[in-house]
Design a protein around this motif. Sequence first.
Motif, PDB file in Angstrom:
ATOM      1  N   MET B  38       0.836  -1.208   0.000  1.00  0.00           N
ATOM      2  CA  MET B  38       0.000   0.000   0.000  1.00  0.00           C
ATOM      3  C   MET B  38       0.870   1.257   0.000  1.00  0.00           C
ATOM      4  O   MET B  38       0.561   2.234  -0.677  1.00  0.00           O
ATOM      5  N   PHE B  39       1.968   1.218   0.783  1.00  0.00           N
ATOM      6  CA  PHE B  39       2.818   2.402   0.953  1.00  0.00           C
ATOM      7  C   PHE B  39       4.279   1.959   0.793  1.00  0.00           C
ATOM      8  O   PHE B  39       4.950   1.658   1.787  1.00  0.00           O
ATOM      9  N   PRO B  40       4.761   1.912  -0.442  1.00  0.00           N
ATOM     10  CA  PRO B  40       6.107   1.369  -0.670  1.00  0.00           C
ATOM     11  C   PRO B  40       7.172   2.039   0.203  1.00  0.00           C
ATOM     12  O   PRO B  40       7.207   3.268   0.315  1.00  0.00           O
ATOM     13  N   GLY B  41       7.996   1.195   0.812  1.00  0.00           N
ATOM     14  CA  GLY B  41       9.082   1.699   1.648  1.00  0.00           C
ATOM     15  C   GLY B  41       8.783   1.632   3.130  1.00  0.00           C
ATOM     16  O   GLY B  41       9.689   1.678   3.962  1.00  0.00           O
ATOM     17  N   ILE B  42       7.497   1.520   3.475  1.00  0.00           N
ATOM     18  CA  ILE B  42       7.160   1.554   4.909  1.00  0.00           C
ATOM     19  C   ILE B  42       7.565   0.250   5.615  1.00  0.00           C
ATOM     20  O   ILE B  42       7.873   0.254   6.811  1.00  0.00           O
ATOM     21  N   GLY B  43       7.607  -0.845   4.855  1.00  0.00           N
ATOM     22  CA  GLY B  43       7.872  -2.145   5.467  1.00  0.00           C
ATOM     23  C   GLY B  43       9.190  -2.186   6.213  1.00  0.00           C
ATOM     24  O   GLY B  43       9.262  -2.641   7.358  1.00  0.00           O
ATOM     25  N   GLU B  44      10.230  -1.681   5.571  1.00  0.00           N
ATOM     26  CA  GLU B  44      11.563  -1.703   6.193  1.00  0.00           C
ATOM     27  C   GLU B  44      11.566  -0.893   7.489  1.00  0.00           C
ATOM     28  O   GLU B  44      12.183  -1.268   8.475  1.00  0.00           O
ATOM     29  N   GLN B  45      10.871   0.252   7.452  1.00  0.00           N
ATOM     30  CA  GLN B  45      10.801   1.105   8.645  1.00  0.00           C
ATOM     31  C   GLN B  45      10.032   0.403   9.762  1.00  0.00           C
ATOM     32  O   GLN B  45      10.429   0.463  10.928  1.00  0.00           O
ATOM     33  N   LEU B  46       8.952  -0.254   9.407  1.00  0.00           N
ATOM     34  CA  LEU B  46       8.133  -0.921  10.425  1.00  0.00           C
ATOM     35  C   LEU B  46       8.895  -2.070  11.067  1.00  0.00           C
ATOM     36  O   LEU B  46       8.773  -2.316  12.270  1.00  0.00           O
ATOM     37  N   GLU B  47       9.671  -2.778  10.274  1.00  0.00           N
ATOM     38  CA  GLU B  47      10.398  -3.926  10.817  1.00  0.00           C
ATOM     39  C   GLU B  47      11.481  -3.511  11.803  1.00  0.00           C
ATOM     40  O   GLU B  47      11.943  -4.317  12.607  1.00  0.00           O
ATOM     41  N   ALA B  48      11.912  -2.246  11.742  1.00  0.00           N
ATOM     42  CA  ALA B  48      12.958  -1.781  12.657  1.00  0.00           C
ATOM     43  C   ALA B  48      12.412  -1.458  14.037  1.00  0.00           C
ATOM     44  O   ALA B  48      13.181  -1.281  14.980  1.00  0.00           O
ATOM     45  N   GLY B  49      11.100  -1.372  14.193  1.00  0.00           N
ATOM     46  CA  GLY B  49      10.518  -0.993  15.477  1.00  0.00           C
ATOM     47  C   GLY B  49       9.903  -2.180  16.199  1.00  0.00           C
ATOM     48  O   GLY B  49      10.118  -3.337  15.848  1.00  0.00           O
ATOM     49  N   ALA B  50       9.142  -1.867  17.227  1.00  0.00           N
ATOM     50  CA  ALA B  50       8.433  -2.898  17.989  1.00  0.00           C
ATOM     51  C   ALA B  50       6.964  -2.902  17.573  1.00  0.00           C
ATOM     52  O   ALA B  50       6.525  -2.062  16.782  1.00  0.00           O
ATOM     53  N   ILE B  51       6.225  -3.849  18.097  1.00  0.00           N
ATOM     54  CA  ILE B  51       4.820  -3.974  17.740  1.00  0.00           C
ATOM     55  C   ILE B  51       4.051  -4.454  18.965  1.00  0.00           C
ATOM     56  O   ILE B  51       4.594  -5.171  19.807  1.00  0.00           O
TER      57      ILE B  51
END
Lengths: 755, 81
Positions: B38-51
Amino acid sequence: MAGYEGKSFKWIGTRPVRPDGVDKVTGRANYGADMNLPGQLTGRILRSPHAHAKILSIDTSKAEKLKGVKAVITGKDFPDMHNGVLPGDEGVNFHYLSCNIMARNKVLYDGHAVAAVAAASAAIAEEALALIDVKYEVLPHVIDVDESLKPGAPLLHDDIFTTGVTPKPDKPSNVVQRVQMQLGDPDAAFKDADIVIERTFKSKAVHQGYIEPHAVVAEWSEDGQCRIWCSSQGHFMVRTLTARLLKMEVAQIRVMPAEIGGGFGGKTIIFIEPTAVLLARKAERPVRIVMSRDEVFRGTGPAPGTSIDVKIGAKKDGTLVAATGEFRYQAGAFPGSPVGAACMAAFGPYALTHVRAVGYEAVTNRPLCYSYRAPGAPLASFAVESIIDEIAQRLNLDPLELRIKNGSKEGTQMVYGPKLKAVGNLECLKAIQNHPINKIPLGPNQGRGLAAGFWFNLGGQSSAVVNIAEDGTATIMTGSPDIGGSRASMALMAAEVLGIDYTKVRPIVGDTAAVGFCEITHGSRVTFATGMAIIQAAEDVVLQCRQRVAKMWEVDVDAVKWEDGHALPAGANAGDQKPLSLAQIAAKAARTGGPLVGSAAINAGGAGPAFGVHICDVEVDPETGHVTVLRYVAAQDAGKAIHPSYVEGQIQGGVAQGVGWALNEEYIYGADGRLQNSGFLDYRIPVASDLPMIDAIILEVPNPGHPFGVRGVGEVPIVPPLGAIANAVARATGVRMVDLPLTPPKILAAIDAKK
Amino acid sequence: MARIVLSDEFGRQFAGGQTHFDLDVRDVRHLVRTLDEMFPGIGEQLEAGAIAIDNEIIPDPWLNPIQPDSEVFFLPAIKGG
């Protein structure tokens, strides 16, 4: 987690003698600096005398020619690393990490390493350092976070572009990131408040103050294998980072954990290990590096200095209606401040429906900012708790009642999104409310301060092995360095599950080749997560024992139950069998399938957040400004205290460090950007005579995410003391102090200004 | 469908300011992949954080299941001391 609800424990909650105690009191325990190998060389590191400078040249030729010098290295000896964070890198920028360990083109702080030598003696190594000729072009520097955030501040890096802002900047700056989290509409909600208080709070960098300096011995063998002995908060971390930085295979490196003389977060990263490994490879001899205290202060990872704005609004009855905070945190020379956690933790003790936390992180010309107990939270808490206290004071309300009225509890939504599960915040507040300290009358120049604190606690990856000997005794091994008594806790949990005496369990911290991976000891995670691995490994042994006994009795395994260290018939279907002890089963292990070895490797979720509430009395000398802490009481929810004495020790230790942070500790820089107080004479941590007996109260609201209900306990005790002390000083003097530490000159100046 | 909540800055940076989404996803891996499409590029950023899934912060999330009624928050990475 099922299986232990309602069970009465035999060992959990008792206070046996610590398994590492005898070695420590007799001096047998080996710390990082105690390791010596035949033919070992002494390593020394040359450090920058400038806060910010270009390195024009480094001439090591004279040092290399000195008799007794076996190796000299500079940044050129370190492999180039990718500048960025790749997937799977756990958030580590290896280029920055490498440049922090050994400077490349620039030095970014006073104490930044620029070269290293290995020599036959310390005297020769020191002489060699003096022969290394480094030519610098000194650059303007910036240390204060507010100054670093300003446009036009001296630029540390040309590759930092602020994240978290739109549009994405096209020019580099010192501002690493902006973070924001919000619930509701605080700007609108402030209009409903009867009182709104807003203040700015400042603090300086502080060091974790561990007594044992960093120390490492590195040795290579002829087949290319490398061994490292060091004290750290995670020898697997040392192995991984060293391998990555030197482009080695991870299994080529074996790291042996030494005893650790304090870490508090400061040993969750590496500073000297790759340097020792490179020197040892070049010299073809073992190399030992032991930091001096001056190096520890100048060249490791102190906590950030901060600048914080907090605004809170309340109704006349004390109901909090809105809160906002802007948290500006130093990052040190490279990105890495805990500003995100600060934003998440700041308002944790309060149930707020309208709240916003904004964070900024800026690089500055001071050492790398790294973790210190509950990273980011104490300073954020200091600001919030000061305002909460002032609201209570101005509304003439009991600060405890105000906190109970607004206290977060199960179901409270946190500013970062999730809702709390079962927590003990209100229980801690009520324990403090019922404590006799409240009935002690205060004298002249005395004040009573209160503060609450929150920390998330972490889980994560841990491995454990339980080996049963032929006589039924147990050796248990994990890869989690014991920095706070975890070996005793591990042994207690194993004894409980196995049903054997605590003294029959020997806990060991295994090296990287002896046991499965364990994350660093941080985030109050070891008793929780590694403890869970121990429980599962012990349960594995119990299952194996039941299976072996089922074979002996020629029944199904379900017909065998385990109670108090014995296999028993679960019912009539097992026949008339006599109980078999673990020792009896172990004695027949060879005939029933071989050694009894239980193991577990997990990635533990379900960490339960911790709350603590502290109250203290202080007396301020109006002539000198000196603060004496008269009484201190700390209540904390431990979930389930495995070894209560260690929980009390964690609480007392956190308070002692927090009192030092509140009253004495700060990095003092000269106009030249050089650290002025890099020793314990001038950087004053509290000693025993500075502190009263700290009364630690343990509350137990079980964490539903752990079989025994455990919560981490090591982090949260350092969160409330800064606010509690500052609030007590404010009550004693009538002056609200906003600039830590509260040193006598500052207090005197504030008292004089009030006159 | 699960309720997915991005941080304000990720919403601003990648999703035109939108932070709340209702998505039909099986697990964290599927969620991150879906958001990245949906939002290219966000995946890498999300994987660097917590959930956090259903009020529990998850270390190193990937295969953790997400239920249709789950609530998921992406958080900054947290280091301990």
